[in-house]
Design an enzyme around this catalytic site. Structure first.
Site, PDB file in Angstrom:
ATOM      1  N   ASP A  81     100.675  41.788  33.965  1.00 46.47           N
ATOM      2  CA  ASP A  81      99.650  43.268  32.653  1.00 46.47           C
ATOM      3  C   ASP A  81      99.032  41.952  31.768  1.00 46.47           C
ATOM      4  O   ASP A  81      99.935  42.088  30.771  1.00 46.47           O
ATOM      5  CB  ASP A  81     100.969  43.716  31.910  1.00 46.47           C
ATOM      6  CG  ASP A  81     101.655  44.297  33.035  1.00 46.47           C
ATOM      7  OD1 ASP A  81     101.379  44.403  34.009  1.00 46.47           O
ATOM      8  OD2 ASP A  81     102.754  44.944  32.576  1.00 46.47           O
ATOM      9  N   LYS A 137      98.749  55.198  37.917  1.00 47.28           N
ATOM     10  CA  LYS A 137      99.532  55.810  37.347  1.00 47.28           C
ATOM     11  C   LYS A 137      99.170  57.303  37.175  1.00 47.28           C
ATOM     12  O   LYS A 137      98.488  57.864  36.290  1.00 47.28           O
ATOM     13  CB  LYS A 137      99.863  56.154  36.145  1.00 47.28           C
ATOM     14  CG  LYS A 137     101.508  54.760  36.112  1.00 47.28           C
ATOM     15  CD  LYS A 137     102.094  55.531  34.492  1.00 47.28           C
ATOM     16  CE  LYS A 137     103.312  53.760  34.655  1.00 47.28           C
ATOM     17  NZ  LYS A 137     103.077  52.443  35.152  1.00 47.28           N
ATOM     18  N   ASN A 178      90.788  66.561  42.545  1.00 48.34           N
ATOM     19  CA  ASN A 178      89.303  66.529  42.943  1.00 48.34           C
ATOM     20  C   ASN A 178      89.152  65.402  41.597  1.00 48.34           C
ATOM     21  O   ASN A 178      88.566  64.314  41.889  1.00 48.34           O
ATOM     22  CB  ASN A 178      88.379  67.677  41.959  1.00 48.34           C
ATOM     23  CG  ASN A 178      86.974  66.976  42.131  1.00 48.34           C
ATOM     24  OD1 ASN A 178      86.377  66.898  43.236  1.00 48.34           O
ATOM     25  ND2 ASN A 178      86.129  67.155  41.040  1.00 48.34           N
ATOM     26  N   THR A 179      89.753  65.266  40.417  1.00 47.49           N
ATOM     27  CA  THR A 179      89.349  64.453  39.715  1.00 47.49           C
ATOM     28  C   THR A 179      89.975  63.177  39.814  1.00 47.49           C
ATOM     29  O   THR A 179      89.357  61.659  40.340  1.00 47.49           O
ATOM     30  CB  THR A 179      89.920  64.785  38.182  1.00 47.49           C
ATOM     31  OG1 THR A 179      89.325  65.211  37.691  1.00 47.49           O
ATOM     32  CG2 THR A 179      89.906  63.557  36.765  1.00 47.49           C
ATOM     33  N   TYR A 191     115.456  47.632  29.498  1.00 50.67           N
ATOM     34  CA  TYR A 191     115.709  46.568  30.878  1.00 50.67           C
ATOM     35  C   TYR A 191     117.302  46.542  31.402  1.00 50.67           C
ATOM     36  O   TYR A 191     118.114  46.792  30.230  1.00 50.67           O
ATOM     37  CB  TYR A 191     115.672  44.772  30.210  1.00 50.67           C
ATOM     38  CG  TYR A 191     114.027  45.331  30.297  1.00 50.67           C
ATOM     39  CD1 TYR A 191     113.238  44.754  30.522  1.00 50.67           C
ATOM     40  CD2 TYR A 191     113.920  44.585  28.956  1.00 50.67           C
ATOM     41  CE1 TYR A 191     111.512  45.390  31.023  1.00 50.67           C
ATOM     42  CE2 TYR A 191     112.254  44.386  28.243  1.00 50.67           C
ATOM     43  CZ  TYR A 191     111.584  44.520  29.472  1.00 50.67           C
ATOM     44  OH  TYR A 191     110.151  44.362  29.326  1.00 50.67           O
TER      45      TYR A 191
HETATM   46  O1  S5P Z   1     109.080  54.106  34.023  1.00 54.95           O
HETATM   47  C1  S5P Z   1     108.398  52.735  34.186  1.00 54.95           C
HETATM   48  C2  S5P Z   1     107.346  53.293  35.061  1.00 54.95           C
HETATM   49  C3  S5P Z   1     105.790  51.720  35.119  1.00 54.95           C
HETATM   50  S1  S5P Z   1     105.010  51.373  36.610  1.00 54.95           S
HETATM   51  N1  S5P Z   1     108.100  51.930  33.510  1.00 54.95           N
HETATM   52  C4  S5P Z   1     107.712  50.317  33.531  1.00 54.95           C
HETATM   53  O2  S5P Z   1     107.640  49.546  33.133  1.00 54.95           O
HETATM   54  N2  S5P Z   1     106.571  50.294  33.972  1.00 54.95           N
HETATM   55  C5  S5P Z   1     105.697  49.170  34.168  1.00 54.95           C
HETATM   56  O3  S5P Z   1     106.197  47.968  34.869  1.00 54.95           O
HETATM   57  C6  S5P Z   1     104.791  48.955  32.978  1.00 54.95           C
HETATM   58  O4  S5P Z   1     103.166  49.737  32.929  1.00 54.95           O
HETATM   59  C7  S5P Z   1     104.950  47.346  33.361  1.00 54.95           C
HETATM   60  O5  S5P Z   1     103.720  47.285  33.799  1.00 54.95           O
HETATM   61  C8  S5P Z   1     105.860  46.883  33.936  1.00 54.95           C
HETATM   62  C9  S5P Z   1     106.980  46.934  33.513  1.00 54.95           C
HETATM   63  O6  S5P Z   1     106.587  45.409  31.994  1.00 54.95           O
HETATM   64  P1  S5P Z   1     107.851  44.582  32.132  1.00 54.95           P
HETATM   65  O7  S5P Z   1     106.663  43.700  31.010  1.00 54.95           O
HETATM   66  O8  S5P Z   1     108.209  45.546  31.047  1.00 54.95           O
HETATM   67  O9  S5P Z   1     108.523  43.577  33.046  1.00 54.95           O
END
Ligand code: S5P
Length: 250
Positions: free
Chosen positions: A13, A68, A74-75, A195
């Site tokens: 990201d 996501k 359609n969109t 986390y």
């Molecule tokens: O529930 C979610 C789903 C996704 S896809 N929680 C998330 O954090 N993500 C994605 O995972 C989020 O958009 C980001 O790209 C990544 C987590 O990044 P980090 O830097 O926190 O590990």
């Protein structure tokens, strides 16, 4: 995953294509999958897609654009196939929120199926206070079961195996669970992210793939040696947890 002995996906990201490509080249040997948010790249052009595809072949990983999708059929079909990014042309898999109902899968599969693409549904989220719980999660899993030709798994916090199934059903699911919100050093961030460790995710919660972003490139996107070392560390932690789960089940 088996070929590389890796259940690590790295989420890249960053906003500059130079950093994006350097990080992917550094983590490439350690990952089964690279997850992108291509709409945050400021200097995006079609040559970036070509370079990403070249890296995917060089390092043998799958590309997952974390788009996501969340709109009517359609969109989403137009968002998936067209616009600046033309995601379906290059991303092996993408994901969608089940909130619009099954029509989102029909819309995306009309574009993705002929190209051999696959879809993940977000049946849960990693953030504090997420609304994707309970019956929402169950319905998401049922939607996936009804569209096995295109849906290959979930973004979730635990395995979705058996969720929402009637008791005594002998059917087995064969979906992947990819799990973000993974960190070995931090418990969360200032914006609601939470986390857990690879062990909690893979061994205790039965997920298949850990998705790690800032835990790997977070200190400085320019520190390539540090990024490589972190990728190796997460790969080893993820694979060890997976092997422990498999041997516990045997
Ligand atoms: O529930 C979610 C789903 C996704 S896809 N929680 C998330 O954090 N993500 C994605 O995972 C989020 O958009 C980001 O790209 C990544 C987590 O990044 P980090 O830097 O926190 O590990």
């Amino acid at each position: 995953m088996e070929r590389k002995k890796s259940n690590l996906a790295v989420s890249v990201d960053v906003t500059k294509s130079k950093d994006f490509l350097a990080i992917i080249d550094a983590v490439g040997p350690f990952v089964c999958l690279v997850k992108t948010h291509v709409d945050i790249i400021e200097d995006f052009d079609q040559s970036l897609v070509q370079q990403l595809q070249d890296l995917s072949i060089k390092h043998d990983f799958v590309i997952f654009e974390d788009r996501k999708f969340a709109d009517i059929g359609n969109t989403v079909a137009l968002q998936y196939s067209s616009g600046v990014h033309k995601i379906a042309n290059w991303s092996h898999i993408t994901n969608a929120h089940p909130v619009p109902g099954p029509s989102i899968i029909s819309g995306l599969s009309s574009v993705g199926l002929p190209l051999g693409r696959g879809l993940l549904l977000l049946s849960e989220m990693s953030t504090k206070g997420a609304l994707a719980v309970g019956s929402y999660t169950q319905e998401a899993v049922r939607m996936a079961r009804a569209h096995r030709d295109f849906v290959i798994g979930f973004i979730a916090q635990r395995t979705m195996e058996g969720i929402g199934m009637q008791e005594n059903t002998v059917d087995k699911d064969d979906f992947l669970t990819l799990t973000p919100g993974v960190g070995l050093d931090a418990k969360g961030d200032a914006m609601g992210q939470q986390y857990r460790t690879p062990r909690q995710v893979i061994l205790e919660s039965g997920c298949d793939v850990i998705i790690v972003g800032r835990g790997i490139y977070g200190k400085d996107p320019g520190l390539v040696d540090e990024i490589r070392a972190q990728a190796k560390r997460y790969m080893e932690a993820g694979w060890e947890a997976y092997q422990d789960r498999v041997s516990a089940q045997a």
